[in-house]
Design a protein around this motif. Structure first.
Motif, mmCIF file in Angstrom:
data_model
loop_
_atom_site.group_PDB
_atom_site.id
_atom_site.type_symbol
_atom_site.label_atom_id
_atom_site.label_comp_id
_atom_site.label_asym_id
_atom_site.label_seq_id
_atom_site.Cartn_x
_atom_site.Cartn_y
_atom_site.Cartn_z
ATOM 1 N N VAL A 28 66.858 64.613 61.513
ATOM 2 C CA VAL A 28 67.240 65.087 62.840
ATOM 3 C C VAL A 28 67.161 66.602 62.964
ATOM 4 O O VAL A 28 67.407 67.148 64.036
ATOM 5 N N SER A 29 66.826 67.310 61.885
ATOM 6 C CA SER A 29 66.641 68.756 61.947
ATOM 7 C C SER A 29 65.422 69.123 61.108
ATOM 8 O O SER A 29 64.936 68.317 60.304
ATOM 9 N N PRO A 30 64.879 70.329 61.260
ATOM 10 C CA PRO A 30 63.648 70.713 60.553
ATOM 11 C C PRO A 30 63.769 70.592 59.038
ATOM 12 O O PRO A 30 64.847 70.762 58.465
ATOM 13 N N PHE A 31 62.625 70.312 58.386
ATOM 14 C CA PHE A 31 62.622 70.128 56.935
ATOM 15 C C PHE A 31 61.261 70.512 56.366
ATOM 16 O O PHE A 31 60.294 70.729 57.106
ATOM 17 N N THR A 32 61.198 70.610 55.041
ATOM 18 C CA THR A 32 59.949 70.916 54.347
ATOM 19 C C THR A 32 59.540 69.736 53.476
ATOM 20 O O THR A 32 60.373 68.932 53.047
ATOM 21 N N ILE A 33 58.226 69.651 53.213
ATOM 22 C CA ILE A 33 57.664 68.643 52.315
ATOM 23 C C ILE A 33 56.832 69.365 51.267
ATOM 24 O O ILE A 33 55.956 70.163 51.602
#
Length: 223
Positions: A28-33
């Motif tokens: 539900v919030s920004p993330f990194t992969i």
């Protein structure tokens, strides 16, 4: 079909296993992969459900394969992202880790993309799916500048998917001293949403102030 699909929540993910055909990661919030492959592979990434990965109605945000290296790193400010993975029999391992982080400063050494918050790129692009987290302008990408830089000059190929107007343009700066940035705007309704550009540089930036125009969207890929 479904036995080739895996689902993950970005805040709890650390995966080491043989590759699945389709992988969806949500939060539900920004993330990194952060991903590492071993062996031959080709990858297409979309900010859509896994069942839309083969659809021509959904724009891809990122593509890569083993000829470009064994690793990639993406920063996601959409609710979900799905990967279509094509591997050879020699591909033995895929490692995916995620973190609830997001930065507007990127390395020019890596191909990636920048987008408006909640970008989906499927079907009716005048509708963007968001949640209340994207009302926080510090997290979401409203009124922000994406900066991509490095020490070496690179030839960069840009391509974009635009659904914005004069009230919410994307400003494309080609250097640190660019006093005449390119104004990017377009619409799928007028068939002006596609954008391409070539540039040799070690720096570029993208600025977008869309906090009052939440029906506008953009995607800029760079490779």
């Amino acid at each position: 079909f479904l036995d080739e699909v895996e689902f993950y929540e970005a805040g709890l993910m650390s995966r080491v296993a043989s590759p699945a055909k389709r992988i969806t990661i949500m939060n539900v919030s920004p993330f990194t992969i952060d991903a590492t492959f071993e062996g031959e592979f080709a990858l297409t990434v979309k900010t859509s459900n896994f069942d839309m990965l083969n659809s021509k109605d959904c724009e891809y945000v990122f593509q890569t394969d083993d000829s470009k290296g064994s690793k990639f790193f993406l920063q996601v400010n959409s609710l979900l992202i799905s990967m279509l993975v094509d591997t050879a029999p020699t591909t033995k391992l895929i490692k995916l880790t995620t973190a609830l982080e997001f930065s507007y400063e990127r390395s020019i050494e890596q191909s990636s993309y920048a987008s408006s918050p909640g970008y989906i790129g499927c079907g009716n692009q005048s509708i963007v799916f968001r949640n209340e987290n994207y009302n926080d302008y510090e997290l979401s990408g409203y009124n922000e500048t994406f900066v991509v830089s490095g020490n070496s000059i690179h030839h960069i190929s840009f391509s974009g998917d635009l659904n914005n107007d004069d009230f919410a343009p994307v400003w494309f700066y080609r250097s640190t001293v660019d006093i005449e940035p390119i104004k990017l705007k377009g619409s799928p309704l007028s068939h002006t949403n596609s954008w391409q550009y070539e540039l040799d540089t070690n720096y570029f930036s993208l600025f977008w102030d869309g906090k009052f125009w939440k029906n506008a969207t953009f995607l800029i890929r760079y490779d």
